[in-house]
Motif scaffolding. Structure first.
Motif, PDB file in Angstrom:
ATOM      1  N   VAL A 109      34.298 -17.723 -37.853  1.00 42.63           N
ATOM      2  CA  VAL A 109      33.377 -18.132 -38.918  1.00 42.63           C
ATOM      3  C   VAL A 109      32.464 -19.237 -38.388  1.00 42.63           C
ATOM      4  CG1 VAL A 109      34.928 -19.908 -39.858  1.00 42.63           C
ATOM      5  CG2 VAL A 109      33.212 -18.873 -41.344  1.00 42.63           C
ATOM      6  N   GLY A 110      31.214 -19.235 -38.867  1.00 40.09           N
ATOM      7  CA  GLY A 110      30.324 -20.352 -38.623  1.00 40.09           C
ATOM      8  C   GLY A 110      29.540 -20.319 -37.335  1.00 40.09           C
ATOM      9  N   HIS A 111      29.781 -19.354 -36.459  1.00 43.64           N
ATOM     10  CA  HIS A 111      29.096 -19.308 -35.170  1.00 43.64           C
ATOM     11  C   HIS A 111      27.915 -18.353 -35.160  1.00 43.64           C
ATOM     12  CE1 HIS A 111      31.882 -15.968 -35.190  1.00 43.64           C
ATOM     13  NE2 HIS A 111      31.250 -15.428 -34.177  1.00 43.64           N
ATOM     14  N   PRO A 114      23.560 -17.636 -40.825  1.00 38.00           N
ATOM     15  CA  PRO A 114      24.027 -17.302 -42.173  1.00 38.00           C
ATOM     16  C   PRO A 114      23.742 -15.857 -42.581  1.00 38.00           C
ATOM     17  CG  PRO A 114      23.120 -19.504 -42.162  1.00 38.00           C
ATOM     18  CD  PRO A 114      22.871 -18.949 -40.793  1.00 38.00           C
ATOM     19  N   GLU A 117      26.569 -13.515 -41.423  1.00 35.98           N
ATOM     20  CA  GLU A 117      27.949 -13.727 -41.850  1.00 35.98           C
ATOM     21  C   GLU A 117      28.524 -12.499 -42.551  1.00 35.98           C
ATOM     22  OE1 GLU A 117      30.437 -15.724 -41.619  1.00 35.98           O
ATOM     23  OE2 GLU A 117      29.576 -17.386 -40.498  1.00 35.98           O
ATOM     24  N   ARG A 140      34.812 -23.946 -35.126  1.00 29.22           N
ATOM     25  CA  ARG A 140      34.195 -25.066 -34.404  1.00 29.22           C
ATOM     26  C   ARG A 140      34.796 -25.169 -32.998  1.00 29.22           C
ATOM     27  NH1 ARG A 140      32.151 -24.726 -39.029  1.00 29.22           N
ATOM     28  NH2 ARG A 140      31.361 -26.511 -40.239  1.00 29.22           N
ATOM     29  N   SER A 148      26.730 -22.620 -39.001  1.00 36.71           N
ATOM     30  CA  SER A 148      27.074 -22.575 -40.416  1.00 36.71           C
ATOM     31  C   SER A 148      26.294 -23.618 -41.205  1.00 36.71           C
ATOM     32  CB  SER A 148      28.577 -22.827 -40.593  1.00 36.71           C
ATOM     33  OG  SER A 148      28.906 -22.912 -41.959  1.00 36.71           O
ATOM     34  N   GLU A 149      25.941 -23.269 -42.426  1.00 34.34           N
ATOM     35  CA  GLU A 149      25.335 -24.212 -43.357  1.00 34.34           C
ATOM     36  C   GLU A 149      26.363 -24.735 -44.356  1.00 34.34           C
ATOM     37  OE1 GLU A 149      22.052 -22.088 -45.036  1.00 34.34           O
ATOM     38  OE2 GLU A 149      20.831 -22.239 -43.200  1.00 34.34           O
ATOM     39  N   ARG A 150      27.629 -24.382 -44.124  1.00 34.84           N
ATOM     40  CA  ARG A 150      28.709 -24.829 -44.995  1.00 34.84           C
ATOM     41  C   ARG A 150      29.433 -26.006 -44.361  1.00 34.84           C
ATOM     42  NH1 ARG A 150      29.053 -19.132 -44.866  1.00 34.84           N
ATOM     43  NH2 ARG A 150      30.363 -19.415 -43.037  1.00 34.84           N
ATOM     44  N   ASP A 155      34.313 -23.587 -44.353  1.00 36.25           N
ATOM     45  CA  ASP A 155      34.532 -22.601 -43.300  1.00 36.25           C
ATOM     46  C   ASP A 155      36.015 -22.379 -43.025  1.00 36.25           C
ATOM     47  OD1 ASP A 155      31.944 -21.804 -42.871  1.00 36.25           O
ATOM     48  OD2 ASP A 155      31.581 -23.143 -41.167  1.00 36.25           O
TER      49      ASP A 155
END
Length: 251
Positions: A109-111, A114, A117, A140, A148-150, A155
């Protein structure tokens, strides 16, 4: 999709606080890679590591296939995983073909941007539905972009739906993962399995294992304490002695 949950990943191991050792597939030729892998595997098994991870860190997809075929045929009782770097789909395929207990993915997630996703979620749902084993997923993670914008907490909640244990690192191979980062991940995950996947040593092991549930180890096991070194049985023994001492304290 296979069932996820707190105990699914950790239940694969006989011991608490499992240690997963890297097989980096270093060598000058396919035959050299295979013979080196066999020697390293024997050291890991004799020194009591809890699992090995076959990864094409220095080797190739073909090297991975040969290594996994050997492990499946000669060491069927050990726990082993697969990390096919950059090509996650083939990690799933290799794990399924050769009976690996888990797949390691450097990020779940997050890589991605958006807008991507939704595709990532669909990819993981599809391939997990085809594979009965577990997924150890990074968030991370070292060398992975953070697009990610979260928040981290958001995440991590998503990661809990996409894998069976979360892997945390600092920024580079062999670099110690800070206690602050491990604590932040534990706070976001609750009792979901958390694995420190870089920079664990006998010196920081006790503090890391007070928070996390296990470790992936590569560089410390090398004679130079660097990823490109030669595997040292002495280093493996020293580390596992420290692990056993921590386990006794936690008993």
């Amino acid at each position: 999709m296979p069932e996820t949950g707190k105990g699914r990943f950790l239940s694969m191991f006989r011991e608490r606080k499992p240690v997963m050792a890297m097989l980096h597939l270093k060598g000058t030729s396919p035959d050299d890679v295979q013979e080196r892998m066999k020697r390293e595997l024997d050291i890991y098994v004799s020194e009591g590591v809890d699992a090995v991870i076959v990864e094409d860190y220095f080797g190739t997809y073909g090297d991975m296939r040969r290594a996994l075929a050997y492990i499946e045929q000669t060491k069927p009782d050990i726990v082993y995983g697969v990390n096919c770097l950059n090509i996650d789909a083939m990690g799933f395929e290799l794990a399924g073909e050769f009976g690996a207990a888990f797949v390691q993915l450097d990020s779940v997630v997050g890589h991605v941007k958006p807008r991507d996703e939704e595709a990532l979620a669909a990819f993981l749902e599809l391939f997990r539905s085809r594979y009965a084993g577990c997924v150890l997923g990074g968030v991370r993670f070292k060398y992975q972009p953070v697009l990610s914008e979260r928040s981290l907490e958001e995440d991590l909640e998503i990661a809990k739906e996409r894998c069976d244990a979360v892997a945390v690192t600092q920024d580079a191979t062999g670099q110690e993962t800070s206690l602050d980062k491990i604590r932040a991940f534990r706070a976001g995950l609750g009792d979901f399995p958390l694995i420190v996947a870089a920079g664990v040593t006998p010196e920081n092991l006790k503090e890391s294992f007070r928070i996390a549930d296990g470790a992936v180890v590569g560089s410390y096991f090398k004679d130079s304490y660097r990823d490109d070194g030669e595997l040292s049985a002495e280093h493996v023994r020293t580390f596992m002695d420290a692990v056993r001492a921590v386990r006794e304290e936690c008993a």
